[in-house]
Design a protein around this motif. Structure first.
Motif, mmCIF file in Angstrom:
data_model
loop_
_atom_site.group_PDB
_atom_site.id
_atom_site.type_symbol
_atom_site.label_atom_id
_atom_site.label_comp_id
_atom_site.label_asym_id
_atom_site.label_seq_id
_atom_site.Cartn_x
_atom_site.Cartn_y
_atom_site.Cartn_z
ATOM 1 N N ASP A 140 0.850 -1.187 0.000
ATOM 2 C CA ASP A 140 0.000 0.000 0.000
ATOM 3 C C ASP A 140 0.889 1.241 0.000
ATOM 4 O O ASP A 140 1.734 1.423 0.878
ATOM 5 N N ARG A 142 0.545 4.265 0.749
ATOM 6 C CA ARG A 142 0.525 5.155 1.897
ATOM 7 C C ARG A 142 1.431 4.635 3.019
ATOM 8 O O ARG A 142 2.242 5.393 3.582
ATOM 9 N N SER A 218 1.596 -9.071 -2.645
ATOM 10 C CA SER A 218 1.472 -7.864 -1.832
ATOM 11 C C SER A 218 1.966 -8.142 -0.412
ATOM 12 O O SER A 218 1.871 -9.263 0.096
ATOM 13 N N GLU A 220 0.538 -7.028 2.118
ATOM 14 C CA GLU A 220 -0.657 -7.276 2.919
ATOM 15 C C GLU A 220 -1.056 -8.754 2.901
ATOM 16 O O GLU A 220 -1.494 -9.298 3.918
ATOM 17 N N TRP A 268 0.658 4.844 9.114
ATOM 18 C CA TRP A 268 0.981 5.815 8.075
ATOM 19 C C TRP A 268 0.341 7.174 8.337
ATOM 20 O O TRP A 268 0.808 8.200 7.827
ATOM 21 N N LEU A 279 0.121 11.831 -3.245
ATOM 22 C CA LEU A 279 -0.630 10.695 -3.784
ATOM 23 C C LEU A 279 -1.143 10.915 -5.208
ATOM 24 O O LEU A 279 -1.084 9.979 -6.025
ATOM 25 N N GLU A 283 -0.965 7.980 -8.742
ATOM 26 C CA GLU A 283 -2.159 7.192 -9.054
ATOM 27 C C GLU A 283 -1.996 6.357 -10.318
ATOM 28 O O GLU A 283 -2.543 5.255 -10.412
ATOM 29 N N GLU A 286 -0.248 3.177 -9.368
ATOM 30 C CA GLU A 286 -1.162 2.328 -8.609
ATOM 31 C C GLU A 286 -2.104 1.577 -9.555
ATOM 32 O O GLU A 286 -2.381 0.389 -9.359
ATOM 33 N N TYR A 294 -2.744 -5.325 -6.469
ATOM 34 C CA TYR A 294 -2.522 -4.179 -5.600
ATOM 35 C C TYR A 294 -3.834 -3.514 -5.216
ATOM 36 O O TYR A 294 -4.732 -3.363 -6.046
ATOM 37 N N ARG A 295 -3.908 -3.073 -3.967
ATOM 38 C CA ARG A 295 -5.029 -2.249 -3.527
ATOM 39 C C ARG A 295 -4.642 -1.557 -2.226
ATOM 40 O O ARG A 295 -3.789 -2.050 -1.481
ATOM 41 N N ARG A 296 -5.238 -0.419 -1.994
ATOM 42 C CA ARG A 296 -5.039 0.253 -0.717
ATOM 43 C C ARG A 296 -5.843 -0.472 0.348
ATOM 44 O O ARG A 296 -6.967 -0.894 0.116
#
Length: 297
Positions: A140, A142, A218, A220, A268, A279, A283, A286, A294-296
């Motif tokens: 992520d 951020r 990822s 995450e 964060w 940010l 983008e 991203e 990928y994802r926030r």
């Protein structure tokens, strides 16, 4: 391998299909590296390879032969390749710390390598280690940017303390092409520049090699679904799993040695105002990462 004492190993066999992690700085690559290093057939140099690669003046920005960390096939001259292979072999060790040069009877050895600067070196590494497999790790943006900002502030990740032409704080983390354009810019813009350069370069370089030679993951999923994620990576890289490795994965992953502060999904936000400023400029990258998962968070 049964290499006689004092002789050089068969480097092509020794470095058969090594596994190289590509990732932006502070994206969790040390945790992934340390986790994969628990496989019984994985051998590593025990740490990152800065001292090995940049001990060669031709590959070190401080020596004036290159201006940044970007390396491609043109830098992989035969003498450079031979020297690097010898130096990596000299430091190889298994999960118990046993050194390769004292245990050359291994019939199967899988080398795993990682340093964030490798995000800018894939074509070069492909010449040094033909047939290498790559794991592309992303995080992520951020959380990643926040960790990079904290790394710069801490002074623990200074890579080029006396970078010529640089007027800011001692340069930390990787040195992308065009770093000179960030002179005088706020820290969050420098970190955004580094994050963008790393991920954009990895995406471009991996698009030029066979799809079955790389896989994406990822941070995450590594931390949130460790068992299934690592099993998938090991299947891709053909890394062995034994009972000891399984036990390791069945427990919460230990903090990596590069951890600065304990993980927290909302950490964060300490740098939220700075991150929100940059940010919009990230983008597009991203969006390129989204097809890879990928994802926030």
């Amino acid at each position: 391998m049964n290499t006689p004492p004092g002789s050089l190993p068969d480097f092509d066999r020794l470095f058969d299909r090594p596994v190289i992690i590509l990732a932006a700085p502070r994206s969790g690559s040390t945790l992934l590296f340390e986790t994969l290093s628990q496989s019984p057939d994985v051998w590593t140099i025990g740490a990152e390879s800065h001292h090995i690669i940049e001990s060669l003046p031709a590959l070190n920005p401080n020596a004036g032969k290159v201006t940044d960390n970007r390396l491609d096939a043109r830098h992989a001259r035969p003498r450079i390749v031979t020297m690097l292979r010898r130096r990596f072999a000299r430091f190889l060790r298994d999960r118990d710390g046993r050194e390769f040069f004292h245990h050359r009877d291994r019939e199967r050895l899988r080398f795993v390598e990682k340093t964030p600067k490798n995000a800018l070196r894939q074509p070069f590494l492909d010449s040094v280690f033909p047939g290498a497999r790559y794991i592309f790790l992303f995080r992520d943006v951020r959380a990643n940017l926040s960790s990079m900002i904290e790394a710069w502030r801490s002074g623990r990740w200074v890579t080029y303390p006396r970078l010529g032409g640089w007027d800011g704080p001692p340069w930390s983390l990787l040195l992308p092409p065009g770093w000179q354009t960030t002179n005088g810019r706020p820290l969050e813009e420098i970190c955004a520049f580094q994050w963008a350069a790393a991920n954009r370069t990895i995406l471009a370089d991996l698009s030029r090699i066979e799809k079955d030679r790389w896989i994406s993951v990822s941070y995450e999923s590594l931390t949130g679904a460790t068992q299934t994620t690592v099993e998938r990576l090991c299947e891709f890289a053909e890394l062995e799993m034994d009972e000891r490795f399984e036990r390791h994965l069945g427990e919460p992953l230990p903090l990596s040695r590069m951890t600065q502060t304990r993980p927290d999904q909302e950490k964060w936000r300490r740098n939220e105002a700075l991150i929100q400023r940059v940010l919009p400029s990230l983008e597009d990258i991203e969006k390129e990462l989204e097809p890879l998962g990928y994802r926030r968070v």
